[in-house]
Design a protein around this motif. Structure first.
Motif, PDB file in Angstrom:
ATOM      1  N   GLN A 188       0.803  -1.226   0.000  1.00 29.08           N
ATOM      2  CA  GLN A 188       0.000   0.000   0.000  1.00 29.08           C
ATOM      3  C   GLN A 188       0.833   1.271   0.000  1.00 29.08           C
ATOM      4  O   GLN A 188       0.285   2.338  -0.230  1.00 29.08           O
ATOM      5  CB  GLN A 188      -0.942   0.004   1.215  1.00 29.08           C
ATOM      6  N   GLY A 189       2.121   1.182   0.245  1.00 27.22           N
ATOM      7  CA  GLY A 189       2.954   2.383   0.250  1.00 27.22           C
ATOM      8  C   GLY A 189       3.080   2.992   1.631  1.00 27.22           C
ATOM      9  O   GLY A 189       2.160   2.912   2.449  1.00 27.22           O
ATOM     10  N   THR A 190       4.218   3.617   1.871  1.00 22.73           N
ATOM     11  CA  THR A 190       4.449   4.317   3.133  1.00 22.73           C
ATOM     12  C   THR A 190       5.122   5.650   2.803  1.00 22.73           C
ATOM     13  O   THR A 190       6.052   5.705   1.998  1.00 22.73           O
ATOM     14  CB  THR A 190       5.294   3.466   4.102  1.00 22.73           C
ATOM     15  N   GLN A 191       4.625   6.713   3.400  1.00 22.96           N
ATOM     16  CA  GLN A 191       5.089   8.057   3.075  1.00 22.96           C
ATOM     17  C   GLN A 191       6.371   8.378   3.841  1.00 22.96           C
ATOM     18  O   GLN A 191       6.439   8.197   5.067  1.00 22.96           O
ATOM     19  CB  GLN A 191       4.017   9.088   3.441  1.00 22.96           C
ATOM     20  N   VAL A 192       7.348   8.880   3.106  1.00 23.48           N
ATOM     21  CA  VAL A 192       8.585   9.385   3.697  1.00 23.48           C
ATOM     22  C   VAL A 192       8.693  10.863   3.341  1.00 23.48           C
ATOM     23  O   VAL A 192       8.627  11.219   2.163  1.00 23.48           O
ATOM     24  CB  VAL A 192       9.815   8.619   3.185  1.00 23.48           C
ATOM     25  N   THR A 193       8.824  11.695   4.349  1.00 21.13           N
ATOM     26  CA  THR A 193       8.979  13.133   4.141  1.00 21.13           C
ATOM     27  C   THR A 193      10.259  13.587   4.822  1.00 21.13           C
ATOM     28  O   THR A 193      10.444  13.335   6.016  1.00 21.13           O
ATOM     29  CB  THR A 193       7.777  13.905   4.706  1.00 21.13           C
ATOM     30  N   VAL A 194      11.114  14.224   4.045  1.00 15.32           N
ATOM     31  CA  VAL A 194      12.393  14.688   4.559  1.00 15.32           C
ATOM     32  C   VAL A 194      12.400  16.210   4.536  1.00 15.32           C
ATOM     33  O   VAL A 194      12.277  16.821   3.467  1.00 15.32           O
ATOM     34  CB  VAL A 194      13.567  14.138   3.730  1.00 15.32           C
ATOM     35  N   SER A 195      12.537  16.806   5.702  1.00  9.36           N
ATOM     36  CA  SER A 195      12.558  18.265   5.784  1.00  9.36           C
ATOM     37  C   SER A 195      13.998  18.770   5.746  1.00  9.36           C
ATOM     38  O   SER A 195      14.917  18.100   6.196  1.00  9.36           O
ATOM     39  CB  SER A 195      11.877  18.726   7.072  1.00  9.36           C
ATOM     40  N   SER A 196      14.152  19.964   5.216  1.00 10.89           N
ATOM     41  CA  SER A 196      15.504  20.544   5.094  1.00 10.89           C
ATOM     42  C   SER A 196      15.895  21.309   6.345  1.00 10.89           C
ATOM     43  O   SER A 196      15.099  21.548   7.221  1.00 10.89           O
ATOM     44  CB  SER A 196      15.560  21.461   3.868  1.00 10.89           C
TER      45      SER A 196
END
Length: 118
Positions: free
Chosen positions: A110-118
């Protein structure tokens, strides 16, 4: 065959993250498992694949990502190091057949969200 991806989240640039993909089904061992990602506005990208016997293909070089598996737990991992904002994407695992120049996928997680902040 069913796949369940997990381990995504919000991290800062430079951090590491390890994704997991649990694979269910009697015929699961018939397929290799690949990790993909789809970033906003971009095409889906194949990152790496691994067979149940441990044969690995990396499709992105140089790779900050390492694929591995634990057969006893029917789980495939994606270790991601030195994450960058451009790694922000939905990460998917998929069961299929993976070769050097092409691949075929049969089942998707189903997918998994990865968010990388600067």
């Amino acid at each position: 065959v069913q796949l369940q991806a997990s381990g995504g989240g919000l991290v800062q640039a430079g951090d590491s993250l390890k994704l997991s993909c649990v694979v269910y089904g009697r015929t699961a061992s018939s397929y290799a498992i690949g990790w993909f990602r789809r970033a906003p506005g971009k095409d889906r990208e194949l990152l790496a694949s691994i067979t149940w016997s441990g044969s690995i293909r990396n499709y992105v070089e140089p790779s900050r990502f390492t694929i591995s598996r634990d057969n006893a737990k029917n789980t495939v991992f994606l270790q991601m190091n030195s994450l960058k904002p451009e790694d922000t994407a939905i990460y998917y695992c998929a069961a299929g057949n993976y070769y050097r120049t092409y691949h075929t996928t049969h089942y998707w997680g189903q997918g998994t969200q990865v968010t990388v902040s600067s």
